[in-house]
Motif scaffolding. Structure first.
Motif, short mmCIF file in Angstrom:
data_model
loop_
_atom_site.label_atom_id
_atom_site.label_comp_id
_atom_site.label_asym_id
_atom_site.label_seq_id
_atom_site.Cartn_x
_atom_site.Cartn_y
_atom_site.Cartn_z
N VAL A 1 0.84 -1.05 0.05
CA VAL A 1 0.10 -0.36 -0.02
C VAL A 1 0.94 1.37 0.08
O VAL A 1 0.47 2.39 -0.38
N MET A 2 2.25 1.10 0.20
CA MET A 2 3.10 2.30 0.36
C MET A 2 3.68 2.69 -0.91
O MET A 2 4.38 3.96 -1.26
N ASP A 3 3.67 2.00 -2.05
CA ASP A 3 4.19 2.03 -3.24
C ASP A 3 4.20 3.36 -3.88
O ASP A 3 5.00 3.68 -4.59
N ASN A 4 2.87 4.23 -3.68
CA ASN A 4 2.61 5.35 -4.48
C ASN A 4 3.18 6.52 -3.70
O ASN A 4 3.16 7.60 -4.27
N LEU A 5 3.54 6.21 -2.50
CA LEU A 5 4.06 7.61 -1.83
C LEU A 5 5.51 7.73 -2.36
O LEU A 5 6.18 6.90 -2.92
N PRO A 6 5.84 9.03 -2.51
CA PRO A 6 7.02 9.79 -2.80
C PRO A 6 8.37 9.10 -2.21
O PRO A 6 8.30 9.08 -0.96
N GLY A 7 9.35 8.85 -3.23
CA GLY A 7 10.69 8.36 -2.51
C GLY A 7 10.64 6.80 -2.32
O GLY A 7 11.84 6.24 -2.08
N ILE A 8 9.49 5.96 -2.52
CA ILE A 8 9.38 4.84 -2.02
C ILE A 8 9.09 3.92 -3.07
O ILE A 8 8.34 4.04 -4.14
N LEU B 1 -7.72 13.39 -8.04
CA LEU B 1 -6.26 12.88 -8.72
C LEU B 1 -5.20 13.09 -7.57
O LEU B 1 -5.17 14.02 -6.63
N TYR B 2 -4.13 12.14 -8.04
CA TYR B 2 -2.96 12.21 -6.99
C TYR B 2 -1.93 12.23 -7.90
O TYR B 2 -1.77 11.48 -8.96
N GLY B 3 -0.70 12.63 -7.59
CA GLY B 3 0.55 12.51 -8.39
C GLY B 3 1.67 12.71 -7.42
O GLY B 3 1.66 13.33 -6.14
N SER B 4 2.86 12.07 -7.47
CA SER B 4 4.00 12.06 -6.75
C SER B 4 5.32 12.00 -7.73
O SER B 4 5.40 11.22 -8.70
N PHE B 5 6.30 12.61 -7.27
CA PHE B 5 7.58 12.59 -7.98
C PHE B 5 8.67 12.72 -7.26
O PHE B 5 8.66 13.08 -6.38
N MET C 1 11.27 8.37 -10.26
CA MET C 1 9.97 7.59 -9.86
C MET C 1 8.84 8.93 -10.12
O MET C 1 9.08 9.93 -9.47
N TRP C 2 7.80 8.26 -10.63
CA TRP C 2 6.61 9.24 -10.62
C TRP C 2 5.47 8.29 -10.58
O TRP C 2 5.28 7.25 -11.24
N VAL C 3 4.33 8.87 -10.03
CA VAL C 3 2.99 8.22 -9.93
C VAL C 3 2.01 8.89 -10.41
O VAL C 3 1.84 10.44 -10.08
N LEU C 4 1.12 8.71 -11.16
CA LEU C 4 -0.37 9.54 -11.56
C LEU C 4 -1.39 8.43 -11.05
O LEU C 4 -1.63 7.35 -11.46
N SER C 5 -2.36 8.90 -10.43
CA SER C 5 -3.55 8.07 -10.05
C SER C 5 -4.82 9.00 -10.10
O SER C 5 -4.82 10.08 -9.78
N ALA C 6 -6.26 8.18 -10.47
CA ALA C 6 -7.36 9.11 -10.37
C ALA C 6 -8.17 8.15 -9.53
O ALA C 6 -8.22 6.82 -10.04
N ASN C 7 -9.15 8.49 -8.79
CA ASN C 7 -10.21 7.81 -8.03
C ASN C 7 -11.60 8.54 -8.38
O ASN C 7 -11.62 9.92 -8.16
N TYR C 8 -12.73 7.67 -8.60
CA TYR C 8 -13.95 8.35 -8.81
C TYR C 8 -14.91 7.41 -8.01
O TYR C 8 -14.77 6.21 -7.56
N TYR C 9 -15.77 8.43 -7.10
CA TYR C 9 -16.94 7.90 -6.44
C TYR C 9 -18.35 8.47 -6.97
O TYR C 9 -18.19 9.74 -6.89
N ASP C 10 -19.10 7.55 -7.10
CA ASP C 10 -20.57 8.27 -7.21
C ASP C 10 -21.57 7.30 -6.89
O ASP C 10 -21.87 6.23 -7.40
#
Length: 763
Positions: free
Chosen positions: A69-76, A640-644, A671-680
């Motif tokens: 679950v930590m893989d999208n955090l910056p630096g990791i 939206l979420y992103g890390s670099f 490393m960089w991460v882009l993610s999107a999450n949708y709730y409706d």
């Protein structure tokens, strides 16, 4: 049907099921119609820190390890042998040039603030041995500078604190079933008691998980795991008691690392085999003979007492028991002798080995003139080739077990008070532990049939006991003046380590691994209600590991504990819809301890290494870089979420295997991460893409994950909620090499497209 075709077919079926019925990964009883305001920008501290949020947990299937679950955090960078985390041997974590892998433990890890006892393969346990994904609330990550109260002997480059969920206030029962690629199957149940006594709540959970290795076919090994947890919280006036017990029993067959040439030839095969041939030199690579067996029990009882509104005392005693085994199947039997050259079944050394016997069990030598260089997939040489022996020669081989056992008992204590503009915290950590390790060799009963082995070993190579006492004290004052906050801290570790060789007292050893008094300081200035800048400095420390004492030739008087100096500069912005954190860091890591194996130039696996080899200090590492992370609430439904991350880690000083200025092996530059999450309403969807740059000769790669779901709630008695959740890892089936093994030449293969489908019901 091939594994790849099976995975794609399962994906199609799962998506169809998700669209036509209901799906969601979370089992919370009351989901909000719009997205939660969650962010990875954590507490207002004078050092870089991030926390895992709900969306990151939902991107991982319940069958997966909590580490992922930590893989999208910056630096990791989190790398595991498969998408489900089913093999500790191939698991690694890197952050800012520091690593947790099979050879290095440079990052601290705790569960609810309780030390994990080290993350190493031999006698250690990572957080996935203590905590199920369904019972995880968050992970608190301190990059570089760790929380001064953190109880860890490995926190050179930061810490990870895994936080278990609190009991619910209402009584309920949750049942969940997961099925997925590679024969994945998981049963999970959690019972929430509600209020069982005055202001007392609890839950108990159990899971049964099994998977197969994705590499190979048929009898290619896998993982079987039984896991249970109990937790309660009771609040009585000023006293709050929290108790937790976890039990984990797992048997894992490992993944093998491969060279880049092997990967380019067959990017979906780790060179382990799945058919027993009766030829030991081939069967040494039989997947089910490369195994990790572990059993872990961890319990703690935390007492928090509020003396007043501003003064609190917290005391947490804990106990941990670990035992297990690591297996390999060498393609020969060894001949052990004592110091006088006489055969022995305990201790001593290896005088020779043989791979074939006659019908009476007498060792055979290769036929005269058998000098042909036969081509083997792993080693070459005629000594073990059947063509060098008579047709009636009997092949023999060993089943090598390394046994691990560890018991720890200790406590943490922390006092916090506020007076005037000062927030003061002081505390101690004490732990005593004993670790036993011995290695024995068993004869495979009939190598031409299977790897069943004689339960009585024919030789025990070594038997060592390690006793360790740890004491840490710390004091920190945080001073506030208007918009400016300053904190100053000191801490010290006092560590005594002793080895007892149960065969040769001459190899007994002691080492004092005390630190100097370590200083930390930080400052934070609030420019306005939404923007703050911070700077932090800390001196970090890692004690000498007991693995150093395993090696009889290590010169302990010449080995010093590892240290690191961390400096962070950063800015945080908290807006109505946008949150941002940016950090620049510089790290100097000194006295790096490295293992120099005997015969390191040996082609293939050297199964005979016991307590030989040596550890030395080899200069250090310099790291610097930047980390960025941001969340943006695009609409009420879209987040939206992103890390670099940009990191540069290089060696300081020359040593075997590297030179001054070279890139640190297995460190990731970009490393960089882009993610999107949708709730409706009840529908949810998430997608995340992560780029990982080159690591030495291993090429960069891009992996995309996806999750989709829908939840149905029911009124009245009986079923309260039904969920169906789909998680797809490596959606586009990217072929890539994930983490290395610390030598710069071999890497573990990244997991292919992997799907899982979870159905859960809450009563």
């Amino acid at each position: 049907m091939s594994l790849k075709k099976y995975s794609k077919n399962l994906l199609g079926l799962a998506i169809t099921a998700a669209i036509s019925t209901v799906a969601i990964a979370d089992d919370d009883a009351n989901k909000e119609a719009t997205i939660e305001e969650v962010t990875v920008i954590a507490k207002k501290l004078s050092y870089a820190n991030n926390t895992v949020d709900t969306t990151m947990i939902e991107q991982q299937a319940p069958v997966s390890s909590v580490l992922g679950v930590m893989d999208n955090l910056p630096g990791i960078s989190i790398n595991e042998g498969d998408a489900f985390g089913g093999d500790d041997w191939s698991t690694s974590i890197t952050m800012r040039g520091f690593s947790i892998d099979g050879n290095q433990q440079q990052l601290g890890m705790t569960v609810d603030g309780i030390p994990n006892g080290g993350s190493n393969y031999g006698g250690g346990a990572k957080a996935n041995r203590y905590l199920a994904t369904e019972n995880l609330t968050t992970v608190e990550v301190a990059q570089g500078t760790s929380d001064i109260s953190s109880a860890s002997l490995d926190a050179l480059g930061g810490t990870f604190n895994f936080v278990s969920k609190a009991p619910d206030m209402e009584q309920s029962t949750t049942f969940a079933y997961t099925t997925g690629s590679h024969d994945a199957e998981r049963f999970f149940v959690r019972y929430e008691t509600g209020e069982i006594l005055d202001n007392t709540y609890a839950y108990v959970s159990y899971s049964d998980t099994s998977t197969s290795r994705w590499s190979g076919e048929g009898s290619n090994g896998g993982s079987d795991n039984q896991h249970a947890e109990i937790k309660f919280v009771s609040t009585q006036d000023r006293l709050t008691l929290t108790g937790r017990l976890s039990y984990d029993d797992v048997a894992e067959d490992n993944y093998n690392s491969v060279s880049i040439e092997q990967f380019n030839q067959t990017p979906d095969w780790d060179q382990l085999t799945w058919n027993w041939t009766g030829i030991p030199h081939y069967d040494q690579m039989f997947a089910e003979g490369w195994s990790t067996l572990r059993e872990n029990t961890l319990a703690y009882l935390k007492a928090e007492y509020d003396f007043s509104d501003v003064t609190t005392l917290e005391v947490t005693p804990y106990y941990h028991k670990n035992k297990g085994r690591g297996d390999w199947i060498p393609p020969y039997l060894v001949m052990a002798v004592d110091e006088n050259g006489n055969p022995t079944d305990k201790g001593g050394s290896i005088a020779g080995s043989y791979g074939f016997t006659d019908q009476n069990g007498n060792p055979l030598a290769p036929a005269d003139g058998c000098t042909a260089n036969f081509t083997w997939p792993w080693n070459s040489g005629p000594g073990l080739h059947p063509a060098c022996y008579a047709a009636d020669a009997v092949p023999v081989m060993s089943y090598r077990h390394t046994h691990y056992a560890k018991e720890r008992a200790g406590f943490t204590a922390k006092a916090m008070t506020t007076f005037g503009s000062h927030d003061v915290v002081a505390g101690v950590w004490y732990e005593t532990s004993q670790r036993d390790e011995h290695r024995d060799w068993h004869k495979v009963i009939n190598a031409s049939v299977y790897h069943h082995f004689d339960a009585t070993p024919y030789w025990t190579q070594y038997d060592n006991t390690f006793d360790q006492d740890t004491f840490k004290w710390y004091l920190q004052d945080t001073m506030t003046a208007g918009d400016f906050t300053l904190n100053l801290g000191v801490q010290q570790y006092l560590v005594d380590l002793e080895k007892t060789d149960n065969y040769q007292a001459a190899n007994n050893a002691k080492v004092n691994s005390d630190s100097d008094v370590l200083f930390s300081a930080g400052a934070l200035y609030e420019i306005n209600p939404s923007t703050e800048v911070f700077a932090g400095y800390s001196e970090n420390f890692a004690a000498i590991k007991d693995g150093v004492l395993e090696r009889d030739s290590s010169t302990l008087t010449d080995i010093e504990p590892e240290t690191a100096e961390n400096i962070d500069f950063g800015i945080r912005y908290y807006g109505e819809r946008l949150n941002i954190q940016a950090t620049a860091y510089m790290i100097e890591f000194d006295n790096r301890i490295t293992f120099i194996a005997p015969g390191s130039d040996t082609d293939g696996i050297d199964y005979t290494i016991g307590t030989n080899g040596t550890y030395i200090n080899v200069g250090g590492i310099e790291s610097d870089g930047i980390e960025l992370s941001a969340t943006y609430q695009l609409t009420d439904s879209w987040q939206l979420y992103g890390s670099f991350t940009k990191n540069d880690s290089t060696y300081v000083g020359d040593a075997p295997g590297f030179e001054e200025g070279e890139k640190v092996i297995d460190s990731v530059d970009d490393m960089w991460v882009l993610s999107a999450n949708y709730y409706d309403g009840n529908l949810r969807f998430g997608a995340s893409t992560k780029y990982t740059g080159d690591r030495g000769d291993a090429e960069d790669y891009l992996v995309t994950d996806m999750n989709v779901g829908y939840s149905v709630e029911f009124s009245g008695s009986g079923i309260k909620q039904v969920d169906l959740a789909l998680v797809v890892n490596n959606l586009f089936d990217e072929d890539y090499l994930s983490t290395g093994t610390g030598n710069g030449t071999t890497f573990f293969i990244g997991a292919p497209l992997t799907t899982s489908l979870t159905v859960s019901a809450n009563f």
